[in-house]
Design a protein around this motif. Structure first.
Motif, PDB file in Angstrom:
ATOM      1  N   GLY A  55      -4.237  -3.332   4.356  1.00  0.00           N
ATOM      2  CA  GLY A  55      -5.148  -2.534   5.158  1.00  0.00           C
ATOM      3  C   GLY A  55      -6.502  -3.201   5.338  1.00  0.00           C
ATOM      4  N   ASP A  56      -7.267  -2.721   6.305  1.00  0.00           N
ATOM      5  CA  ASP A  56      -8.567  -3.319   6.620  1.00  0.00           C
ATOM      6  C   ASP A  56      -9.573  -3.181   5.485  1.00  0.00           C
ATOM      7  OD1 ASP A  56      -7.564  -3.978   9.083  1.00  0.00           O
ATOM      8  OD2 ASP A  56      -8.401  -2.216  10.104  1.00  0.00           O
ATOM      9  N   ASN A  57      -9.300  -2.291   4.522  1.00  0.00           N
ATOM     10  CA  ASN A  57     -10.258  -2.075   3.436  1.00  0.00           C
ATOM     11  C   ASN A  57     -10.097  -3.070   2.305  1.00  0.00           C
ATOM     12  OD1 ASN A  57      -7.730  -0.950   2.804  1.00  0.00           O
ATOM     13  ND2 ASN A  57      -8.626   0.393   1.255  1.00  0.00           N
ATOM     14  N   ARG A  58      -9.076  -3.893   2.345  1.00  0.00           N
ATOM     15  CA  ARG A  58      -8.849  -4.854   1.268  1.00  0.00           C
ATOM     16  C   ARG A  58      -9.837  -6.029   1.372  1.00  0.00           C
ATOM     17  NH1 ARG A  58      -6.475  -3.564  -3.420  1.00  0.00           N
ATOM     18  NH2 ARG A  58      -5.080  -1.799  -3.012  1.00  0.00           N
ATOM     19  N   GLU A 100       0.844   1.783   0.751  1.00  0.00           N
ATOM     20  CA  GLU A 100      -0.225   1.064   1.443  1.00  0.00           C
ATOM     21  C   GLU A 100       0.290  -0.268   1.964  1.00  0.00           C
ATOM     22  OE1 GLU A 100      -4.329  -1.402   0.430  1.00  0.00           O
ATOM     23  OE2 GLU A 100      -3.458  -0.084  -1.090  1.00  0.00           O
ATOM     24  N   TYR A 101       1.134  -0.915   1.170  1.00  0.00           N
ATOM     25  CA  TYR A 101       1.632  -2.238   1.526  1.00  0.00           C
ATOM     26  C   TYR A 101       2.575  -2.134   2.722  1.00  0.00           C
ATOM     27  CZ  TYR A 101       3.164  -7.046   0.786  1.00  0.00           C
ATOM     28  OH  TYR A 101       3.437  -8.385   0.931  1.00  0.00           O
ATOM     29  N   GLY A 102       2.290  -2.900   3.763  1.00  0.00           N
ATOM     30  CA  GLY A 102       2.999  -2.769   5.022  1.00  0.00           C
ATOM     31  C   GLY A 102       4.495  -3.005   4.932  1.00  0.00           C
TER      32      GLY A 102
END
Length: 745
Positions: free
Chosen positions: A54-57, A327-329
């Motif tokens: 995700g963009d927050n990583r 969360e992991y795609g």
């Protein structure tokens, strides 16, 4: 119960009656034809490079900053590693210059840059060689928007033309050959091409191997060619619906999936789908021995098996959908294909397969046709043979049922100790997140990476990108980083394109940048950078540090998958527990059924680690395997528990519980054993593929299925049911059936 059975019998007549059987088959044929005409196949809609984080990583934030402040117009590199044992010759370098000259004048499709080595004088070109003069690395850059297929085509053209210029097929030459020049393509482009190629070839191999395996096992188990084909026809029709549906979803952008998802989905479909078919087939075979009318027998079989099949399928579907919480795609991308395949296969098992059985009737089991005693006597009379003696079937199942009801404590203790001992090895399992390590050692990208590590520095292949915001202050970060004992090289600082206070440093580690050791160093690296900024008088230094690159991405992957595992496993346990309580109406039964499957999971993980580590010599398994194995084993393991407990629950209404357990074990033993062997076999097919992550996943899952089939289901579960007696049904109502001279609850 009578009303429920009556409703299911009416359902059976609706899908598999004398006339409705043809309607059911035609509906499926029409559905498959229409969907395949309207929508593309799933394989044509795979996306191999969808983002997993995700963009927050932190690594994703660092990548975004790098694109903004340090745009790389060169593109994505393919690293061409040329090597000659004993040292490169002058003519090798001359030919290499001709290669770069050709592709400078005639760029490949999507090529953005190739270093003009042909313009360098010989002394300068030799400085690019490794210390022993045996190896040189040439980057070829491609557009970031190029697809894997486009990159593959470009690299194939590059390899063909380069071999023509050099005068030999250097990309096929051995890297250890003493008298030949070799070349390998590695780096991001090479790894991407090899990974996609492995999974694409695995998809075809899996499909062929799985079909053949299921067909052979069905022939060996039932010795009937027609019966062996009926489940495969059901699975084939289900796949004919699933593939265009997934293709449609992918085309519309509703979901994203990759070739790995489709490969494992194929295994799941054939394994679990055949299991559901066999649950019905076994019940039909039993009813044909007491019911002369095949349609009546089939309706009774549908009535007895549909509930268990539907609940088993629903359990797996719900468990797989829990992956949407990840969360992991990669986990998310597995959820819809897997759950949809099970859902469609479950529907096919209770509609299409009954209709096919209605068409063939007793002939489905040819040449071993099941008949009622009256039919057997009439057949013998017509042939002038003596009246056949009744045969006792399921003798092995009855023997096991007698054992678990007579010695429940012994059986429980032995199985728990055995499984518990194996489960202790699960605590020794080590995981990593190095994609390259799952490749075969002789695949080009891995051979090229190995050469770079041996001749240069492993860290050179994937440097860590450290970026800081100096806020206008002087920061000597290069000296601070160069002094770290795990850093081999630090590049000069680069200033941001729009903000000169942003500086970037390329940091090469001394160890493999894909390893756990490298990931473990990142917190130390961040701490050293923050300290340097703090010493320079920059407040809130932590907010001014951005660390990107492959190692940082893998660290975020590790943290994301660990968080997903901690979140999804409890959700799956709770969901399955609720389903069991709703179906069995017993909290106690739910608790010990869940307990046995969890014990089986940890035992499978432990046995798998013994084989993988001590037998196969692997030091790690891939980080995604424990969660995938858990979701599959817990859901599929409960399938067998549901089918057997359903039989016991049904029988205890008309006989003492001990007798119900004994006969329930005997009645379901054969079909569950057959189903378990087929399911384990299909997962074991994964172990034959040249991809380590699939080998480990398939092996551990197959072990878990076999434990459920041969230990948990026939021994542990019925023994626990015997020990608990009427308490096994709490808080549901239990009315004991007494039989003179026999123990009853």
């Amino acid at each position: 119960m009578g009303q429920k059975e009556s409703m299911l019998e009416r359902y059976g007549k609706a899908v598999a009656g004398k006339k409705t059987r043809w309607v059911t088959i035609l509906v499926w044929v029409a559905l498959v034809m229409v969907l395949n005409l309207l929508f593309p196949q799933a394989n044509s809609q795979t996306v191999e490079n969808a983002p997993n984080l995700g963009d927050n990583r932190p690594s994703v934030k660092a990548e975004a900053l790098a694109k903004e402040q340090f745009p790389n117009e060169s593109g994505v590199p393919a690293l061409i590693v040329l090597h000659r044992e004993g040292g490169m010759q002058d003519q090798d370098l001359v030919k290499l210059g001709k290669v770069t000259e050709h592709f400078t004048k005639n760029p490949l499709p999507n090529q953005t840059l190739i270093p003009p080595l042909h313009q360098l004088p010989p002394p300068a070109l030799k400085q690019q060689l490794s210390e022993d003069g045996s190896t040189i690395v040439v980057p070829v850059f491609f557009e970031k928007t190029a697809t894997v297929d486009e990159l593959k085509e470009s690299i194939e053209v590059f390899e063909k033309k380069t071999s023509e210029i050099i005068g030999s097929d250097v990309f096929e030459a051995s890297v250890t050959s003493a008298d030949a020049l070799s070349a390998r393509v590695t780096g991001p482009v090479g790894i991407q091409i090899d990974a996609t190629g492995l999974f694409e070839s695995a998809d075809v191999t899996l499909l062929i191997a799985t079909v053949l395996l299921v067909l052979v096992l069905l022939l060996l188990i039932y010795r009937s060619p027609i019966l062996a084909l009926i489940p495969l026809v059901g699975v084939g029709f289900a796949y004919g619906v699933i593939s265009p549906l997934l293709g449609w979803f992918g085309e519309e952008g509703w979901i994203t999936f990759d070739s790995q998802s489709i490969s494992i989905m194929t295994v799941l479909l054939f394994g679990a789908g055949t299991d559901y078919c066999l649950f019905l087939v076994a019940r039909f075979r039993q009813d044909l021995k007491v019911q002369e009318n095949r349609f009546m027998a089939l309706r009774h079989a549908i009535s007895g098996a549909t509930g268990a099949v539907a609940m088993s399928g629903f359990t797996v579907v719900v468990s797989l959908l829990a992956l949407l919480l990840a969360e992991y795609g990669s986990y998310q991308r597995f959820a819809i294909p897997f759950s949809l395949s099970i859902f469609i296969m479950m529907i096919a098992s209770i509609t299409l397969v009954p209709a096919l059985l209605a068409v063939f009737g007793r002939a489905s089991f040819f040449p071993f046709v099941p008949r009622t005693p009256e039919m057997q006597r009439e057949r013998a009379r017509k042939k002038g043979k003596p009246e056949p003696k009744p045969k006792q079937e399921n003798r092995m199942g009855l023997a096991i049922g007698s054992l678990v009801t007579k010695r429940p404590w012994t059986v429980t203790l032995v199985t728990v100790i055995l499984l518990g001992a194996m489960a202790t090895f699960a605590t020794q399992v080590k995981i990593n997140f190095d994609t390259l390590s799952s490749f075969p050692e002789d695949i080009p990208s891995r051979e090229g990476f190995t050469l770079i590590g041996q001749q240069f520095s492993e860290g050179e292949l994937a440097p860590v990108n450290v970026m800081i915001d100096t806020e206008g202050k002087t920061v000597d970060l290069k000296s601070a980083l160069a002094g770290l004992d795990y850093v081999s090289k630090v590049g000069d600082p680069a200033k941001g394109a729009t903000d000169a206070n942003i500086q970037a440093y390329s940091v090469e580690f001394k160890m493999n940048p894909y390893s756990n050791e490298a990931m473990d160093r990142l917190p130390d690296l961040r701490a050293a950078v923050e300290k340097t900024l703090g010493d320079a008088g920059i407040p809130d230094a932590a907010d001014n540090v951005f660390i990107g690159g492959q190692t940082a991405e893998q660290l975020d992957t590790k943290e994301a998958t660990e968080g997903d595992t901690a979140r999804i496993i409890p959700v799956v346990v709770v969901l399955i527990a609720l389903i069991l309580v709703a179906y069995l109406r017993s909290i106690v039964a739910m608790l010990y059924l869940m307990g046995t499957v969890l014990l089986s999971y940890f035992s499978a993980l432990g046995i798998g680690w013994i084989i993988i580590h001590y037998g196969m010599g692997a030091d790690f398994i891939q980080g995604s395997i424990p969660l995938y194995v858990f979701v599959f084993l817990v859901a599929l393991g409960e399938d067998y528990n549901i089918f057997m407990i359903s039989s016991i629950w049904e029988k205890r209404r008309r006989m003492p519980l001990l007798q119900a357990i004994k006969e329930g074990v005997a009645q379901t033993g054969g079909v569950i054993t057959s189903a378990g062997l087929i399911l384990a076999g299909t997962f074991a097919v994964l172990a034959s593929l040249p991809i380590q992550v699939l080998v480990h996943f398939g092996l551990i899952t197959a072990i878990g299925v076999l434990l459920d089939t041969f230990i948990v289901r026939p021994f542990l579960v019925p023994a626990l049911t015997t020990l608990l007696g009427r308490r096994a049904f709490w808080p549901g109502e239990y009315k004991p059936v007494k039989e003179l001279g026999k123990r009853s609850f």
